[in-house]
Scaffold this active site. Structure first.
Site, short mmCIF file in Angstrom:
data_model
loop_
_atom_site.label_atom_id
_atom_site.label_comp_id
_atom_site.label_asym_id
_atom_site.label_seq_id
_atom_site.Cartn_x
_atom_site.Cartn_y
_atom_site.Cartn_z
N LYS A 106 0.86 -1.19 0.00
CA LYS A 106 0.00 0.00 0.00
C LYS A 106 0.90 1.24 0.00
O LYS A 106 1.83 1.34 0.80
CB LYS A 106 -0.89 -0.02 1.25
N HIS A 108 -0.14 4.43 0.42
CA HIS A 108 -0.68 5.57 1.14
C HIS A 108 -1.11 5.11 2.53
O HIS A 108 -1.05 3.92 2.84
CB HIS A 108 -1.87 6.20 0.39
#
Length: 216
Positions: A106, A108
């Protein structure tokens, strides 16, 4: 705390059969081998089935050493590890942190590939359904070690007890290479004993022939 239910091999096999998780017949595996049975733990997709599996994992873990964190490899291992954490708390009064990984990092928010409990400097048990070639387990072990974890062992639902690339089974290869214990709730031998008890001679004969050809 609810009293723990002892894991019953026959009850689990019968539940697996009733859900289509376990099938006897003729199935071509990714390896090209034609297997007389097929096991897909992803079909343990209702509360009763997942609860029985989780109780089995939890019971086994209470017999193991160094259970700091339990970890479920994406994707199948995620519901297994979550349910096992609940079973450990509900039936054994033990609150064990749990986590899992993403297939893709991921970029963010909190970022990274790991979700849930921190594994840094922790002894981690990996929970999964089966070890076929061992590739997925090796990848997860690498991810965990890069995060600072110490791998305590692996717990799977089924040990197929058949050769991997050489004379050892995939599970034996993982144990030897990574120097960690690997435990299973049921084995191919358990399935054969079940067929013998039920008097299913044809299915048992097929299993025996497969064991002679590919077994360890």
């Amino acid at each position: 705390m609810t009293s723990p239910v002892e894991f019953n091999t026959q009850a689990f096999i019968e539940l697996a059969l009733s859900r289509g998780v376990l099938k006897f017949g003729e199935f071509t595996l990714k390896s090209g081998r034609v297997s007389p049975y097929f096991f897909n733990a992803g079909l343990l997709n209702d509360g009763e089935a997942l609860s029985l599996l989780a109780q089995g994992y939890a019971n086994k873990l209470t017999q193991c050493n160094s259970v700091d964190v339990i970890f479920g490899p994406a994707y199948k291992g995620i519901p297994f590890v979550a349910a096992t954490a609940v079973a450990l708390s509900q039936y054994h009064g033990v609150s064990v942190p749990w986590g899992f990984n993403r297939k893709e990092a991921k970029d963010h928010g909190e970022g990274g590939v790991l979700v849930g409990a921190s594994v840094e400097a922790k002894k981690v048990w990996i929970i999964d359904d089966v070890i076929t070639a061992g590739t997925a387990i090796r990848e997860v072990v690498s991810i965990l070690k890069n995060a600072g974890a110490s791998i305590a062992g692996v717990l799977v639902a089924l040990d197929r007890q058949e050769r991997g690339q050489g004379q050892l089974s995939a599970i034996q290869e993982v144990q030897k290479e990574l120097e960690i214990p690997v435990h299973a709730l049921i084995t191919m031998q358990d399935l054969m004993q079940y067929l013998e008890q039920k008097g299913d001679q044809q299915a048992l004969k097929n299993m025996q022939a497969y064991r002679v050809k590919y077994g360890v």
